[in-house]
Design an enzyme around this catalytic site. Structure first.
Site, PDB file in Angstrom:
ATOM      1  N   LYS A 171      -3.960  28.174 -31.204  1.00  0.00           N
ATOM      2  CA  LYS A 171      -4.262  26.754 -31.027  1.00  0.00           C
ATOM      3  C   LYS A 171      -5.328  26.614 -29.956  1.00  0.00           C
ATOM      4  O   LYS A 171      -5.054  26.611 -28.761  1.00  0.00           O
ATOM      5  CB  LYS A 171      -3.031  25.952 -30.623  1.00  0.00           C
ATOM      6  CG  LYS A 171      -3.262  24.443 -30.730  1.00  0.00           C
ATOM      7  CD  LYS A 171      -2.455  23.615 -29.751  1.00  0.00           C
ATOM      8  CE  LYS A 171      -3.028  23.667 -28.386  1.00  0.00           C
ATOM      9  NZ  LYS A 171      -4.425  23.094 -28.276  1.00  0.00           N
ATOM     10  N   CYS A 280     -11.494  29.595 -14.190  1.00  0.00           N
ATOM     11  CA  CYS A 280     -10.322  29.924 -13.373  1.00  0.00           C
ATOM     12  C   CYS A 280     -10.712  30.969 -12.341  1.00  0.00           C
ATOM     13  O   CYS A 280     -10.092  31.088 -11.305  1.00  0.00           O
ATOM     14  CB  CYS A 280      -9.223  30.462 -14.263  1.00  0.00           C
ATOM     15  SG  CYS A 280      -9.780  31.917 -15.169  1.00  0.00           S
ATOM     16  N   GLU A 381      -7.358  22.802  -7.179  1.00  0.00           N
ATOM     17  CA  GLU A 381      -8.380  23.351  -8.082  1.00  0.00           C
ATOM     18  C   GLU A 381      -9.266  22.206  -8.558  1.00  0.00           C
ATOM     19  O   GLU A 381      -8.800  21.278  -9.210  1.00  0.00           O
ATOM     20  CB  GLU A 381      -7.728  24.036  -9.290  1.00  0.00           C
ATOM     21  CG  GLU A 381      -8.748  24.653 -10.235  1.00  0.00           C
ATOM     22  CD  GLU A 381      -8.125  25.331 -11.437  1.00  0.00           C
ATOM     23  OE1 GLU A 381      -7.259  24.724 -12.093  1.00  0.00           O
ATOM     24  OE2 GLU A 381      -8.499  26.489 -11.722  1.00  0.00           O
TER      25      GLU A 381
HETATM   26  O1  TXE Z   1      -6.286  23.192 -19.527  1.00  0.00           O
HETATM   27  P1  TXE Z   1      -5.087  22.370 -20.129  1.00  0.00           P
HETATM   28  P2  TXE Z   1      -7.827  23.023 -19.899  1.00  0.00           P
HETATM   29  C1  TXE Z   1      -7.229  27.049 -16.519  1.00  0.00           C
HETATM   30  C2  TXE Z   1      -8.190  26.471 -15.514  1.00  0.00           C
HETATM   31  C3  TXE Z   1      -7.845  25.008 -15.554  1.00  0.00           C
HETATM   32  C4  TXE Z   1      -7.480  24.762 -16.994  1.00  0.00           C
HETATM   33  C5  TXE Z   1      -8.639  24.131 -17.727  1.00  0.00           C
HETATM   34  O2  TXE Z   1      -8.000  27.040 -14.252  1.00  0.00           O
HETATM   35  O3  TXE Z   1      -6.731  24.767 -14.714  1.00  0.00           O
HETATM   36  O4  TXE Z   1      -7.210  26.062 -17.575  1.00  0.00           O
HETATM   37  O5  TXE Z   1      -8.459  24.227 -19.097  1.00  0.00           O
HETATM   38  C6  TXE Z   1      -3.060  22.641 -24.618  1.00  0.00           C
HETATM   39  N1  TXE Z   1       2.004  21.836 -24.910  1.00  0.00           N
HETATM   40  N2  TXE Z   1      -7.751  28.321 -17.023  1.00  0.00           N
HETATM   41  O6  TXE Z   1      -8.319  21.730 -19.329  1.00  0.00           O
HETATM   42  O7  TXE Z   1      -5.325  20.914 -20.126  1.00  0.00           O
HETATM   43  C7  TXE Z   1      -4.452  22.078 -24.642  1.00  0.00           C
HETATM   44  O8  TXE Z   1      -4.703  21.442 -25.891  1.00  0.00           O
HETATM   45  C8  TXE Z   1       1.239  22.854 -25.392  1.00  0.00           C
HETATM   46  C9  TXE Z   1      -7.139  29.551 -16.557  1.00  0.00           C
HETATM   47  O9  TXE Z   1      -8.024  23.267 -21.353  1.00  0.00           O
HETATM   48  O10 TXE Z   1      -3.923  22.908 -19.406  1.00  0.00           O
HETATM   49  C10 TXE Z   1      -5.284  23.346 -24.471  1.00  0.00           C
HETATM   50  O11 TXE Z   1      -5.395  24.034 -25.694  1.00  0.00           O
HETATM   51  N3  TXE Z   1      -0.107  22.938 -25.255  1.00  0.00           N
HETATM   52  C11 TXE Z   1      -7.563  30.735 -17.367  1.00  0.00           C
HETATM   53  C12 TXE Z   1      -4.429  24.169 -23.516  1.00  0.00           C
HETATM   54  O12 TXE Z   1      -3.115  23.627 -23.592  1.00  0.00           O
HETATM   55  C13 TXE Z   1      -0.711  21.924 -24.579  1.00  0.00           C
HETATM   56  C14 TXE Z   1      -9.002  30.790 -17.706  1.00  0.00           C
HETATM   57  C15 TXE Z   1      -4.896  24.127 -22.077  1.00  0.00           C
HETATM   58  O13 TXE Z   1      -5.024  22.786 -21.705  1.00  0.00           O
HETATM   59  C16 TXE Z   1       0.005  20.826 -24.040  1.00  0.00           C
HETATM   60  C17 TXE Z   1      -9.455  29.514 -18.200  1.00  0.00           C
HETATM   61  C18 TXE Z   1       1.422  20.818 -24.228  1.00  0.00           C
HETATM   62  N4  TXE Z   1       2.189  19.828 -23.750  1.00  0.00           N
HETATM   63  C19 TXE Z   1      -8.860  28.325 -17.789  1.00  0.00           C
HETATM   64  N5  TXE Z   1      -0.887  20.002 -23.429  1.00  0.00           N
HETATM   65  C20 TXE Z   1      -7.126  32.099 -16.829  1.00  0.00           C
HETATM   66  N6  TXE Z   1      -6.270  32.179 -15.828  1.00  0.00           N
HETATM   67  O14 TXE Z   1      -7.542  33.096 -17.379  1.00  0.00           O
HETATM   68  C21 TXE Z   1      -2.109  20.556 -23.589  1.00  0.00           C
HETATM   69  N7  TXE Z   1      -2.013  21.704 -24.280  1.00  0.00           N
END
Ligand code: TXE
Length: 478
Positions: A171, A280, A381
């Protein structure tokens, strides 16, 4: 044109999860309508994945290994197309979009595991008894990826999951589905069983349905901490195990003996210039020994000033927009709050870029000096092109400040003193420590967080074992 889902090898454009207008961050214009998966499509994907898992495991190990190599070859042939889709997804500069190459590298790395031993046997009581320690696939796993670095995260999760024998329901974020969907098509073109890799763009609702699904035996989640808490709550429904790759507020320690020119370049490109700070792995807290603070800051600001801002499709551009209007608003509010609360001294940037970039979500690379590590600026962050510089007096204080955060994803150390580098690395509470080196997601090394940066690992044998479960088989030879 509506971009559809990929379920059981079929493109579906009519779905029950609604649709999402995909906005291209460099122009603020819609460039696609994306069909989103609802619980019906998630259920169809999980069912087709279980059939595909059985077909996958019925193949010989040679065949599975060779298919992953064929897929890597196909990705190689489509690197340019995948890099362009990466740009279409989240306007990351094409000069940075080497994450498509990571897809190929992780596939080649994990193809090598398919036919290698990853079980064991152990002596036991009982004259000629045999005790086998088997590592078996979960069957069907759910992989949830963020919008930033989406292909890289897909690579680091899907490659080991397939090599371990699982089928995947992937997803991608609703904000970045394009490259992932194309990858799903390449899996079919490489001959992988239909349904072995399903790609179901969705938002929170679809993601939640995936995590709660009883047919999903393990979840690999990459994203922010707030969402991770929701994923863990949903995973509790069936006590589904989760790997969580979360955010960071990584410290970059510049010691007095460091090569300051090299440190300035590394700090800029690992800091606000790295995907406009939307990574991240961003080193968003730069800690500098007091004796070289002024010299370093001058050099650092000079490098920041060389950033080529503009059209992400221009190979000369190294700095693009942030992901959305709401992200831009959040980042600018963070900057305003830091200024009004005197969290530090605003040295450069702080504003949204206008002119021909006004329609895009461009924020200047922003640097605060003399930042208080207890401030919200240093503790939260930002996920944007904003970094904080702070002083330290000695090694112990550098380590204390670096560890004074709820996160623990990466830490960076710039010094030519090997003993100090190793001594400090051992004390830093971070899953990855980079000494005189940029972070990269090499498939060979495990990557993941300490503390609230998550748990579990991607990369290396550890990354493979996340997608295998252990069974002990004892054979009595009475
Ligand atoms: O995250 P979100 P984003 C982290 C980065 C930052 C965040 C940014 O540090 O904090 O990711 O990415 C899905 N149940 N990393 O804004 O909003 C949503 O659709 C299930 C760390 O995308 O948390 C998306 O596909 N899924 C990383 C995914 O979760 C849900 C490297 C992430 O969304 C959901 C890159 C739910 N309730 C970014 N709600 C590393 N550590 O390697 C949303 N989603």
């Amino acid at each position: 044109m509506t971009v559809g889902l990929l379920v059981g090898g079929e493109r579906i454009t009519q779905s029950t999860g609604g649709s999402h207008e995909h906005i291209y961050p460099a122009t603020g214009q819609s460039n696609e309508t994306v069909a989103l998966a609802g619980s019906q499509e998630i259920d169809r994907a999980v069912t087709s994945a279980w059939e595909a898992h059985r077909a996958w495991m019925a193949l010989t190990v040679d065949r599975r290994r060779d298919m992953l190599i064929d897929l890597a070859d196909l990705v190689h042939e489509h690197l340019d197309e995948l890099a362009r889709l990466n740009v279409d997804d989240y306007a990351v500069p094409i000069s940075f979009a080497g994450t498509a190459l990571l897809l190929e590298r992780f596939l080649r790395h994990y193809a090598g595991y398919v036919d290698k031993p990853h079980g064991a046997s152990t002596p036991v009581n009982g004259s000629f008894d045999v005790n086998l320690i088997e590592r078996e696939p979960y069957g069907v796993v759910g992989v949830i990826t963020p919008w930033n670095g989406a292909l890289a995260v897909t690579a680091s999760c899907v490659a080991p999951a397939l090599a371990a024998g699982n089928a995947v329901v992937l997803k991608p974020s609703e904000l970045a589905p394009l490259a992932a969907l194309r990858f799903g098509e390449l899996c079919l073109e490489a001959g992988l069983p239909p349904g072995l890799v399903n790609v179901v763009p969705a938002g929170a609702a679809g993601g939640d349905a995936l995590v709660r699904h009883a047919g999903i035996r393990k979840v690999h989640f990459t994203g922010g901490g707030a969402t991770a808490r929701k994923v863990l709550e949903a995973a509790a429904t069936n006590l589904t195990p989760v790997v969580a790759e979360l955010g960071g507020k990584s410290a970059n320690l510049i010691f007095e003996d460091a090569d300051l020119d090299a440190a300035a370049v590394l700090s800029a490109h690992q800091g606000p210039l790295m995907q406009s700070g939307q990574s991240c792995a961003c080193a968003s807290r730069i800690l500098v020994h007091e004796s070289v603070y002024d010299t370093f800051v001058d050099k650092f600001l000079s490098v920041i000033g060389t950033a080529q801002v503009g059209d992400p499709m221009d190979p000369a551009v190294s700095f693009g927009p942030v992901i959305s209007q709401s992200a831009a608003d959040r980042i600018l509010a963070t900057i305003d709050e830091a200024v009004s609360h005197r969290a530090g001294e605003l040295l450069v940037g702080g504003k949204r870029l206008g002119g021909k970039l006004a329609r895009g979500y461009y924020i200047e690379p922003t640097v605060f000096g003399a930042v208080d590590n207890a401030s919200a600026l240093a503790q939260t962050e930002t996920f944007g092109p904003v970094v904080s510089i702070m002083r330290f007096r000695d090694d112990a204080e550098a380590v204390r400040i670096a560890n004074d955060t709820v996160y623990g994803l990466n830490a960076f150390v710039q010094t030519n003193d090997l003993a100090r580098a190793h001594r400090v690395a051992r004390q830093l509470e971070a899953g990855s420590v980079w000494i005189n080196q940029f972070s990269d997601m090499s498939p060979q090394g495990p990557y993941g967080g300490y503390k609230q940066s998550g748990f579990g690992r991607t990369g290396g044998a550890e990354g493979l074992h996340e997608f295998l479960q252990i069974k002990n088989i004892r054979i009595g030879m009475r």
